[in-house]
Design a protein around this motif. Structure first.
Motif, PDB file in Angstrom:
ATOM      1  N   PHE A  16      25.386  12.311  21.629  1.00 25.28           N
ATOM      2  CA  PHE A  16      26.420  13.318  21.833  1.00 25.28           C
ATOM      3  C   PHE A  16      26.177  14.513  20.920  1.00 25.28           C
ATOM      4  O   PHE A  16      25.871  14.351  19.731  1.00 25.28           O
ATOM      5  CB  PHE A  16      27.807  12.737  21.524  1.00 25.28           C
ATOM      6  CG  PHE A  16      28.252  11.672  22.481  1.00 25.28           C
ATOM      7  CD1 PHE A  16      28.780  12.003  23.717  1.00 25.28           C
ATOM      8  CD2 PHE A  16      28.130  10.333  22.143  1.00 25.28           C
ATOM      9  CE1 PHE A  16      29.197  11.015  24.604  1.00 25.28           C
ATOM     10  CE2 PHE A  16      28.540   9.341  23.016  1.00 25.28           C
ATOM     11  CZ  PHE A  16      29.078   9.675  24.253  1.00 25.28           C
ATOM     12  N   THR A  17      26.334  15.704  21.478  1.00 28.00           N
ATOM     13  CA  THR A  17      26.276  16.924  20.681  1.00 28.00           C
ATOM     14  C   THR A  17      27.611  17.641  20.789  1.00 28.00           C
ATOM     15  O   THR A  17      28.320  17.527  21.795  1.00 28.00           O
ATOM     16  CB  THR A  17      25.142  17.855  21.153  1.00 28.00           C
ATOM     17  OG1 THR A  17      25.334  18.177  22.539  1.00 28.00           O
ATOM     18  CG2 THR A  17      23.790  17.197  20.960  1.00 28.00           C
ATOM     19  N   THR A  18      27.952  18.384  19.745  1.00 22.33           N
ATOM     20  CA  THR A  18      29.203  19.132  19.745  1.00 22.33           C
ATOM     21  C   THR A  18      29.066  20.323  18.812  1.00 22.33           C
ATOM     22  O   THR A  18      28.031  20.511  18.162  1.00 22.33           O
ATOM     23  CB  THR A  18      30.385  18.230  19.330  1.00 22.33           C
ATOM     24  OG1 THR A  18      31.611  18.931  19.553  1.00 22.33           O
ATOM     25  CG2 THR A  18      30.289  17.816  17.853  1.00 22.33           C
ATOM     26  N   ILE A  59      24.835  22.452  24.187  1.00 25.76           N
ATOM     27  CA  ILE A  59      24.948  22.322  25.639  1.00 25.76           C
ATOM     28  C   ILE A  59      23.572  22.309  26.308  1.00 25.76           C
ATOM     29  O   ILE A  59      23.382  21.652  27.339  1.00 25.76           O
ATOM     30  CB  ILE A  59      25.845  23.442  26.213  1.00 25.76           C
ATOM     31  CG1 ILE A  59      26.282  23.087  27.635  1.00 25.76           C
ATOM     32  CG2 ILE A  59      25.167  24.803  26.148  1.00 25.76           C
ATOM     33  CD1 ILE A  59      27.384  23.962  28.178  1.00 25.76           C
ATOM     34  N   ALA A  60      22.587  22.989  25.714  1.00 26.10           N
ATOM     35  CA  ALA A  60      21.231  22.980  26.270  1.00 26.10           C
ATOM     36  C   ALA A  60      20.625  21.585  26.217  1.00 26.10           C
ATOM     37  O   ALA A  60      19.953  21.151  27.164  1.00 26.10           O
ATOM     38  CB  ALA A  60      20.350  23.973  25.527  1.00 26.10           C
ATOM     39  N   HIS A  76      21.827  12.460  26.994  1.00 29.45           N
ATOM     40  CA  HIS A  76      22.563  13.378  26.138  1.00 29.45           C
ATOM     41  C   HIS A  76      23.847  13.844  26.834  1.00 29.45           C
ATOM     42  O   HIS A  76      23.853  14.092  28.049  1.00 29.45           O
ATOM     43  CB  HIS A  76      21.716  14.607  25.792  1.00 29.45           C
ATOM     44  CG  HIS A  76      20.745  14.368  24.676  1.00 29.45           C
ATOM     45  ND1 HIS A  76      19.681  13.510  24.784  1.00 29.45           N
ATOM     46  CD2 HIS A  76      20.694  14.889  23.420  1.00 29.45           C
ATOM     47  CE1 HIS A  76      18.999  13.518  23.638  1.00 29.45           C
ATOM     48  NE2 HIS A  76      19.595  14.335  22.806  1.00 29.45           N
ATOM     49  N   CYS A  77      24.903  13.965  26.044  1.00 28.34           N
ATOM     50  CA  CYS A  77      26.183  14.484  26.523  1.00 28.34           C
ATOM     51  C   CYS A  77      26.721  15.476  25.502  1.00 28.34           C
ATOM     52  O   CYS A  77      26.427  15.360  24.302  1.00 28.34           O
ATOM     53  CB  CYS A  77      27.212  13.366  26.704  1.00 28.34           C
ATOM     54  SG  CYS A  77      26.742  12.045  27.845  1.00 28.34           S
ATOM     55  N   CYS A  91      27.695  15.166  30.678  1.00 29.02           N
ATOM     56  CA  CYS A  91      26.466  14.409  30.451  1.00 29.02           C
ATOM     57  C   CYS A  91      25.341  14.908  31.349  1.00 29.02           C
ATOM     58  O   CYS A  91      25.574  15.479  32.410  1.00 29.02           O
ATOM     59  CB  CYS A  91      26.714  12.930  30.715  1.00 29.02           C
ATOM     60  SG  CYS A  91      27.910  12.172  29.575  1.00 29.02           S
ATOM     61  N   ASN A  92      24.132  14.667  30.905  1.00 27.95           N
ATOM     62  CA  ASN A  92      22.941  15.080  31.648  1.00 27.95           C
ATOM     63  C   ASN A  92      23.005  14.582  33.089  1.00 27.95           C
ATOM     64  O   ASN A  92      23.532  13.511  33.366  1.00 27.95           O
ATOM     65  CB  ASN A  92      21.695  14.528  30.948  1.00 27.95           C
ATOM     66  CG  ASN A  92      20.413  15.002  31.582  1.00 27.95           C
ATOM     67  OD1 ASN A  92      19.864  14.328  32.443  1.00 27.95           O
ATOM     68  ND2 ASN A  92      19.927  16.161  31.165  1.00 27.95           N
TER      69      ASN A  92
END
Length: 250
Positions: free
Chosen positions: A23-25, A69-70, A78-79, A200-201
């Protein structure tokens, strides 16, 4: 900084290493933000509850929004959160939602004297936002031409308050928090409404996505989402003067 998920029980079904969810934020209070060495926020707290109950290995990393987001768009497993689900993003991701539902306000520097009541009137002014944020897409689709893009929302806010920008679109709850913190802002009109979600991807496994959605549905149904949102002032929090104002239609 990376916060690693922990497998909580040997009773959980085994999960392959390839099924680790990344997870990215970004730093975007009250949904996700740094608090010392920790990450907190209404979106982050829901995510942690979901993933620990699912007993799936995961990690969370905070970074600039454009990169966050990229990665979700280009990298398997990845989400990204907390992400506005707008039509332009719909087919780019698979979605787990809603973490929250909010309005987007068009704000100006307090005391600016701007008399702007809707999107059409706002188009003649310089409007700033964060590069690759959903509000950039909203502004472009609404026909804004004077768009100033910065690397993050904090820089856009500084430009607004220094008079380098006229207007800025911002989530209502973020606006409420900024005003509480003493930022000199005032609302001009409601720009849009949107869901905030986990994106998510596009190759993300459907069975895993369904488990995540079921986990979110559960914390919504049993009241834990409402409790988490309330912890960050998101229940019943609104701009009273705009409580009955419909969103502008970009």
């Amino acid at each position: 900084m990376k916060v690693l998920g922990i497998l909580l029980s040997l009773a959980a079904a085994p999960v392959a290493a390839a099924d680790t969810v990344y997870f990215t934020t970004e730093d975007y209070p009250p949904y996700n933000f740094r608090a010392g060495n920790d990450i907190k926020g209404a979106g982050y707290d829901q995510l942690i509850v979901m993933m620990e109950e699912l007993k799936i290995p995961y990690s969370v990393e905070m970074m600039p929004w454009a990169r966050a987001i990229a990665l979700a768009q280009t990298e398997p497993m990845h989400c990204v959160f907390t992400t506005a689900h707008i039509p332009e993003r719909d087919t780019l991701f698979k979605w787990v939602e809603p973490l929250a539902v909010g309005r987007n306000l068009m704000v100006a520097r307090k005391g600016s004297g701007l008399d702007v009541k809707n999107t059409d009137e706002a188009k003649s002014y310089t409007v700033g936002t964060q590069r690759n944020d959903y509000t950039q897409t909203l502004l472009e689709n609404a026909g804004f031409e004077k768009i100033d893009l910065a690397t993050d929302l904090k820089l856009t806010l500084k430009k607004l308050e220094s008079g380098r920008l006229d207007l800025m679109p911002i989530d209502e709850q973020h606006y409420v928090q900024l005003v509480k913190d003493g930022e000199p802002l005032e609302v001009k009109f409601v720009f849009t409404e949107q869901k905030f979600s986990i994106a998510c991807n596009s190759t993300f496994p459907d069975d895993l996505l369904a488990r995540m959605q079921d986990a979110l549905d559960t914390i919504i149904a049993d009241g834990r989402q409402a409790e988490i949102l309330g912890n960050y002032g998101l229940l019943g929090s609104n701009v009273s003067a705009l409580a009955s104002t419909p969103a502008s239609n970009p």
